[in-house]
Design a protein around this motif. Structure first.
Motif, PDB file in Angstrom:
ATOM      1  N   GLY A  53       0.890  -1.098   0.378  1.00 12.37           N
ATOM      2  CA  GLY A  53       0.264   0.380  -0.032  1.00 12.37           C
ATOM      3  C   GLY A  53       0.646   1.552   0.175  1.00 12.37           C
ATOM      4  O   GLY A  53       1.964   1.450  -0.911  1.00 12.37           O
ATOM      5  N   PRO A  54      -0.369   2.355   0.360  1.00  9.78           N
ATOM      6  CA  PRO A  54       0.951   4.030   0.149  1.00  9.78           C
ATOM      7  C   PRO A  54       2.012   3.669   1.652  1.00  9.78           C
ATOM      8  O   PRO A  54       1.641   3.171   2.573  1.00  9.78           O
ATOM      9  CB  PRO A  54       0.202   4.639   0.510  1.00  9.78           C
ATOM     10  CG  PRO A  54      -1.123   4.074   1.358  1.00  9.78           C
ATOM     11  CD  PRO A  54      -1.082   2.497   0.523  1.00  9.78           C
ATOM     12  N   ILE A  55       3.520   4.651   1.497  1.00 11.58           N
ATOM     13  CA  ILE A  55       3.978   4.626   2.796  1.00 11.58           C
ATOM     14  C   ILE A  55       3.419   6.316   2.683  1.00 11.58           C
ATOM     15  O   ILE A  55       3.636   6.628   2.192  1.00 11.58           O
ATOM     16  CB  ILE A  55       5.515   4.040   1.916  1.00 11.58           C
ATOM     17  CG1 ILE A  55       5.351   2.978   1.400  1.00 11.58           C
ATOM     18  CG2 ILE A  55       6.761   4.958   2.994  1.00 11.58           C
ATOM     19  CD1 ILE A  55       7.221   2.590   0.018  1.00 11.58           C
ATOM     20  N   ASP A  56       3.380   6.077   4.005  1.00 16.40           N
ATOM     21  CA  ASP A  56       2.590   7.606   4.582  1.00 16.40           C
ATOM     22  C   ASP A  56       3.597   7.601   5.115  1.00 16.40           C
ATOM     23  O   ASP A  56       4.648   7.314   6.127  1.00 16.40           O
ATOM     24  CB  ASP A  56       1.378   7.047   5.244  1.00 16.40           C
ATOM     25  CG  ASP A  56       0.434   6.888   4.457  1.00 16.40           C
ATOM     26  OD1 ASP A  56      -0.047   7.822   3.333  1.00 16.40           O
ATOM     27  OD2 ASP A  56      -0.290   6.218   5.041  1.00 16.40           O
ATOM     28  N   TYR A  57       4.304   8.940   5.746  1.00 23.34           N
ATOM     29  CA  TYR A  57       4.738  10.525   6.146  1.00 23.34           C
ATOM     30  C   TYR A  57       4.931  10.934   6.737  1.00 23.34           C
ATOM     31  O   TYR A  57       3.453  12.324   6.585  1.00 23.34           O
ATOM     32  CB  TYR A  57       6.273  10.205   5.349  1.00 23.34           C
ATOM     33  CG  TYR A  57       6.314  11.079   4.334  1.00 23.34           C
ATOM     34  CD1 TYR A  57       6.005  12.540   4.725  1.00 23.34           C
ATOM     35  CD2 TYR A  57       6.205  10.966   3.019  1.00 23.34           C
ATOM     36  CE1 TYR A  57       5.861  13.815   3.144  1.00 23.34           C
ATOM     37  CE2 TYR A  57       5.858  11.463   2.263  1.00 23.34           C
ATOM     38  CZ  TYR A  57       6.402  12.958   2.609  1.00 23.34           C
ATOM     39  OH  TYR A  57       5.636  13.895   1.323  1.00 23.34           O
ATOM     40  N   THR A  58       5.252  10.939   8.041  1.00 30.04           N
ATOM     41  CA  THR A  58       4.798  12.131   9.157  1.00 30.04           C
ATOM     42  C   THR A  58       6.468  13.132   9.154  1.00 30.04           C
ATOM     43  O   THR A  58       6.749  13.074   9.511  1.00 30.04           O
ATOM     44  CB  THR A  58       4.006  12.414   9.409  1.00 30.04           C
ATOM     45  OG1 THR A  58       2.545  11.693   9.419  1.00 30.04           O
ATOM     46  CG2 THR A  58       2.929  13.632  10.420  1.00 30.04           C
ATOM     47  N   LEU A  59       6.171  14.326   9.197  1.00 23.49           N
ATOM     48  CA  LEU A  59       7.186  15.381   8.950  1.00 23.49           C
ATOM     49  C   LEU A  59       7.323  16.680   9.688  1.00 23.49           C
ATOM     50  O   LEU A  59       6.149  17.420   9.510  1.00 23.49           O
ATOM     51  CB  LEU A  59       7.780  15.480   7.452  1.00 23.49           C
ATOM     52  CG  LEU A  59       8.487  14.427   7.031  1.00 23.49           C
ATOM     53  CD1 LEU A  59       9.270  14.981   5.645  1.00 23.49           C
ATOM     54  CD2 LEU A  59       9.319  14.084   7.614  1.00 23.49           C
ATOM     55  N   ARG A  60       8.040  16.570  10.776  1.00 27.11           N
ATOM     56  CA  ARG A  60       8.057  17.734  12.230  1.00 27.11           C
ATOM     57  C   ARG A  60       9.100  18.768  11.472  1.00 27.11           C
ATOM     58  O   ARG A  60      10.037  18.191  11.603  1.00 27.11           O
ATOM     59  CB  ARG A  60       7.549  17.496  12.726  1.00 27.11           C
ATOM     60  CG  ARG A  60       5.800  17.388  13.389  1.00 27.11           C
ATOM     61  CD  ARG A  60       5.269  16.443  14.935  1.00 27.11           C
ATOM     62  NE  ARG A  60       4.377  15.708  14.924  1.00 27.11           N
ATOM     63  CZ  ARG A  60       3.392  16.021  14.732  1.00 27.11           C
ATOM     64  NH1 ARG A  60       2.887  17.339  15.024  1.00 27.11           N
ATOM     65  NH2 ARG A  60       2.558  14.908  14.978  1.00 27.11           N
ATOM     66  N   VAL A  61       9.339  19.747  10.970  1.00 28.10           N
ATOM     67  CA  VAL A  61      10.419  20.418  10.918  1.00 28.10           C
ATOM     68  C   VAL A  61       9.713  21.878  11.902  1.00 28.10           C
ATOM     69  O   VAL A  61       8.994  22.557  11.446  1.00 28.10           O
ATOM     70  CB  VAL A  61      10.300  21.032   9.546  1.00 28.10           C
ATOM     71  CG1 VAL A  61      11.776  20.732   9.212  1.00 28.10           C
ATOM     72  CG2 VAL A  61      10.171  19.913   8.795  1.00 28.10           C
ATOM     73  N   ALA A 106       3.864   1.899   6.726  1.00 27.04           N
ATOM     74  CA  ALA A 106       3.678   1.006   5.644  1.00 27.04           C
ATOM     75  C   ALA A 106       2.690  -0.462   5.690  1.00 27.04           C
ATOM     76  O   ALA A 106       2.884  -0.394   7.261  1.00 27.04           O
ATOM     77  CB  ALA A 106       4.884   1.480   4.928  1.00 27.04           C
ATOM     78  N   GLN A 107       2.998  -0.038   4.662  1.00 24.02           N
ATOM     79  CA  GLN A 107       3.070  -2.270   5.169  1.00 24.02           C
ATOM     80  C   GLN A 107       3.356  -3.381   4.270  1.00 24.02           C
ATOM     81  O   GLN A 107       3.479  -2.732   3.535  1.00 24.02           O
ATOM     82  CB  GLN A 107       1.197  -2.692   4.934  1.00 24.02           C
ATOM     83  CG  GLN A 107       0.148  -2.820   5.512  1.00 24.02           C
ATOM     84  CD  GLN A 107      -0.966  -3.289   5.614  1.00 24.02           C
ATOM     85  OE1 GLN A 107      -1.484  -3.727   4.876  1.00 24.02           O
ATOM     86  NE2 GLN A 107      -2.127  -3.822   7.441  1.00 24.02           N
ATOM     87  N   VAL A 108       4.179  -4.390   4.413  1.00 23.34           N
ATOM     88  CA  VAL A 108       5.587  -4.805   3.418  1.00 23.34           C
ATOM     89  C   VAL A 108       4.568  -6.337   3.668  1.00 23.34           C
ATOM     90  O   VAL A 108       4.368  -6.881   4.667  1.00 23.34           O
ATOM     91  CB  VAL A 108       6.525  -4.993   3.935  1.00 23.34           C
ATOM     92  CG1 VAL A 108       7.082  -3.442   3.881  1.00 23.34           C
ATOM     93  CG2 VAL A 108       6.589  -5.140   5.538  1.00 23.34           C
ATOM     94  N   ALA A 124       2.914  -7.111   7.053  1.00 20.79           N
ATOM     95  CA  ALA A 124       3.121  -6.857   7.988  1.00 20.79           C
ATOM     96  C   ALA A 124       3.510  -5.465   8.095  1.00 20.79           C
ATOM     97  O   ALA A 124       3.972  -4.323   7.486  1.00 20.79           O
ATOM     98  CB  ALA A 124       4.640  -7.381   9.065  1.00 20.79           C
ATOM     99  N   PRO A 125       3.117  -4.682   9.302  1.00 22.18           N
ATOM    100  CA  PRO A 125       2.833  -3.190   8.977  1.00 22.18           C
ATOM    101  C   PRO A 125       4.666  -2.847   9.142  1.00 22.18           C
ATOM    102  O   PRO A 125       5.326  -3.712  10.160  1.00 22.18           O
ATOM    103  CB  PRO A 125       2.123  -2.597  10.660  1.00 22.18           C
ATOM    104  CG  PRO A 125       2.466  -3.925  11.220  1.00 22.18           C
ATOM    105  CD  PRO A 125       2.693  -5.580  10.615  1.00 22.18           C
ATOM    106  N   LEU A 126       4.705  -1.529   9.417  1.00 23.74           N
ATOM    107  CA  LEU A 126       6.464  -1.285   8.702  1.00 23.74           C
ATOM    108  C   LEU A 126       5.689   0.176   9.465  1.00 23.74           C
ATOM    109  O   LEU A 126       5.713   1.276   8.697  1.00 23.74           O
ATOM    110  CB  LEU A 126       6.516  -0.799   8.033  1.00 23.74           C
ATOM    111  CG  LEU A 126       7.862  -0.667   7.628  1.00 23.74           C
ATOM    112  CD1 LEU A 126       9.067  -1.893   7.927  1.00 23.74           C
ATOM    113  CD2 LEU A 126       9.066  -0.590   5.517  1.00 23.74           C
ATOM    114  N   MET A 142      13.213  -2.254   7.736  1.00 24.98           N
ATOM    115  CA  MET A 142      13.239  -3.223   7.302  1.00 24.98           C
ATOM    116  C   MET A 142      13.571  -4.331   8.396  1.00 24.98           C
ATOM    117  O   MET A 142      14.230  -4.491   9.304  1.00 24.98           O
ATOM    118  CB  MET A 142      13.563  -3.557   5.670  1.00 24.98           C
ATOM    119  CG  MET A 142      13.099  -2.784   5.329  1.00 24.98           C
ATOM    120  SD  MET A 142      11.506  -2.869   4.695  1.00 24.98           S
ATOM    121  CE  MET A 142      11.486  -1.915   3.849  1.00 24.98           C
ATOM    122  N   PRO A 143      11.978  -5.173   9.117  1.00 23.59           N
ATOM    123  CA  PRO A 143      12.844  -6.335  10.101  1.00 23.59           C
ATOM    124  C   PRO A 143      13.783  -7.407   9.229  1.00 23.59           C
ATOM    125  O   PRO A 143      13.879  -8.214   8.520  1.00 23.59           O
ATOM    126  CB  PRO A 143      11.325  -7.244  10.152  1.00 23.59           C
ATOM    127  CG  PRO A 143      10.808  -6.068   8.761  1.00 23.59           C
ATOM    128  CD  PRO A 143      10.728  -5.473   8.247  1.00 23.59           C
TER     129      PRO A 143
END
Ligand code: ZN
Ligand code: ZN
Length: 190
Positions: A41-49, A64-66, A79-81, A136-137
């Motif tokens: 699925g999508p790889i979501d990011y949150t950035l606080r700058v 994300a999910q891998v 698995a969730p990442l 990555m695990p």
């Protein structure tokens, strides 16, 4: 591309959320190719700058999910990442005596774990990629009780049992059975 214009960072900081775009995703997929890992699925990011004086601090979270193979039974599972990390950048070199010239100063910044921002844009693509790779695990398990594969016949022990279910003696001990005892060793009995 994932760049932040330094002028966009206000006093209260900058909050950026989004999905890793196709270009970055393709780059990431190319790097994890060997690991047999796929993003489902999508790889979501949150950035606080936050910017303070000559420093820019980035607190990032990735979700994300891998889909990847279990380290024991090889079955693919999802698995969730998620990973959180902080990055520190400097827009000016920290106050360091620069008798040894610019290279020495940059080395010092590097030693301090600080990346120097060139120009007025901060490119977060590479640090983001690197940290997703780190997340990555290394030893993924489909579940903590996974029984794995029989080393003898290869059957998935989660799905059934095999004829060789009884563990064999370790081959190092099995070899002792064939070991001939020193004939002198039993002399005292006779
Ligand atoms: Zn497994
Ligand atoms: Zn078996």
């Amino acid at each position: 591309m994932l760049t932040i214009c330094l002028d966009d960072i206000r006093d209260e900081g900058l909050l950026l959320t989004g999905e890793v775009d196709d270009d970055l995703r393709a780059e990431l997929v190319a790097r994890i190719n060997d690991l047999n890992i796929e993003f489902t699925g999508p790889i979501d990011y949150t950035l606080r700058v936050v910017r303070a004086y000559d420093m820019v601090e980035v607190d990032a979270t990735i979700a994300a999910q891998v889909e990847l193979p279990c380290g024991r039974c090889l079955k693919r599972f999802v698995a969730p990442l998620s990973e959180s990390f902080s990055l520190t950048f400097a827009t000016e070199l920290p106050e360091v005596e620069d008798e040894s010239g610019e290279e020495g100063v940059e080395l010092t910044a590097e030693e301090m774990g600080i990346d120097l921002v060139e120009g007025d844009e901060l490119d977060l693509a590479e640090p983001l990629l690197e940290n997703i790779l780190i997340a990555m695990p290394l030893h993924p398990l489909c579940n903590g009780n996974c029984q794995g594969l029989c080393p003898n016949c290869g059957i998935d022990r989660n799905a059934g049992t095999c004829q060789c279910a009884q563990p064999q003696f370790d081959t190092r001990f099995a070899a002792l059975k064939n070991l001939k005892l020193d004939p002198n060793g039993s002399k005292k009995d006779s």
